[in-house]
Design a protein around this motif. Sequence first.
Motif, PDB file in Angstrom:
ATOM      1  N   ARG A  27      -0.995   7.815  -8.923  1.00 19.95           N
ATOM      2  CA  ARG A  27      -1.282   9.004  -8.104  1.00 19.95           C
ATOM      3  C   ARG A  27      -0.747  10.279  -8.744  1.00 19.95           C
ATOM      4  NH1 ARG A  27      -2.318   8.030  -2.297  1.00 19.95           N
ATOM      5  NH2 ARG A  27      -2.634   5.795  -2.110  1.00 19.95           N
ATOM      6  N   SER A  37       2.633   9.815   7.442  1.00 18.91           N
ATOM      7  CA  SER A  37       2.116  10.382   8.693  1.00 18.91           C
ATOM      8  C   SER A  37       3.294  10.690   9.615  1.00 18.91           C
ATOM      9  CB  SER A  37       1.153   9.418   9.376  1.00 18.91           C
ATOM     10  OG  SER A  37       1.862   8.324   9.932  1.00 18.91           O
ATOM     11  N   HIS A  52       0.484   5.225   0.933  1.00 19.04           N
ATOM     12  CA  HIS A  52      -0.404   6.199   1.560  1.00 19.04           C
ATOM     13  C   HIS A  52       0.406   7.401   2.029  1.00 19.04           C
ATOM     14  CE1 HIS A  52       0.706   3.550   5.023  1.00 19.04           C
ATOM     15  NE2 HIS A  52       0.875   4.716   5.605  1.00 19.04           N
ATOM     16  N   TYR A 111       4.950   9.651   0.180  1.00 21.10           N
ATOM     17  CA  TYR A 111       4.088   8.518   0.504  1.00 21.10           C
ATOM     18  C   TYR A 111       4.888   7.445   1.243  1.00 21.10           C
ATOM     19  CZ  TYR A 111       1.180  10.585  -3.136  1.00 21.10           C
ATOM     20  OH  TYR A 111       0.441  11.445  -3.894  1.00 21.10           O
ATOM     21  N   GLN A 117       1.731   2.162  -8.237  1.00 18.19           N
ATOM     22  CA  GLN A 117       0.770   2.976  -7.496  1.00 18.19           C
ATOM     23  C   GLN A 117       1.163   4.460  -7.518  1.00 18.19           C
ATOM     24  OE1 GLN A 117      -0.394   1.502  -3.610  1.00 18.19           O
ATOM     25  NE2 GLN A 117      -0.091  -0.604  -4.291  1.00 18.19           N
ATOM     26  N   GLU A 151       0.833  -1.194   0.000  1.00 26.19           N
ATOM     27  CA  GLU A 151       0.000   0.000   0.000  1.00 26.19           C
ATOM     28  C   GLU A 151       0.870   1.246   0.000  1.00 26.19           C
ATOM     29  OE1 GLU A 151      -3.070   2.369   2.955  1.00 26.19           O
ATOM     30  OE2 GLU A 151      -2.441   0.360   3.478  1.00 26.19           O
TER      31      GLU A 151
END
Length: 142
Positions: A97, A10, A7, A51, A93, A5
Amino acid sequence: MSHIELHPLSDDERDAVYDAVRASSSAWPRGVFDDRDSFETWVRRSDVTVYTIAQGDRVTGIGAAMDVDGDREILLAVAPDADADAPTEALRQLTVREAERPLYACVSADDRPAHEMLARIGFVEHERDGADVVYVLPPTLE
């Protein structure tokens, strides 16, 4: 292969991502950081989109896109203990994006695995810049 994945990075993942970048054998010139401070400065740049690459519940690397001389360029750094297919899936991926085309990538001339991975996704050699090779993912006709 476990689920890969991509993402948004964070704050809680910064340590793990930094460690994965340092452990990677990345030869993507714009993905090399001298220390944690230079990494943090880079992550905070307004033209950089970062990411996290996660393999299951584990952080295994970083995918990013940034502005370089008016063009959009991507980079990838994956820890060596990630699944063999993780870099290609993360790159796939990332290109989805980053919809801007052409999309560029710059890798060290001697990083054969990165050249093969870029070719599998559809990148073609654009130019040589000293010890680096610049690839481009050209626009497609629809």
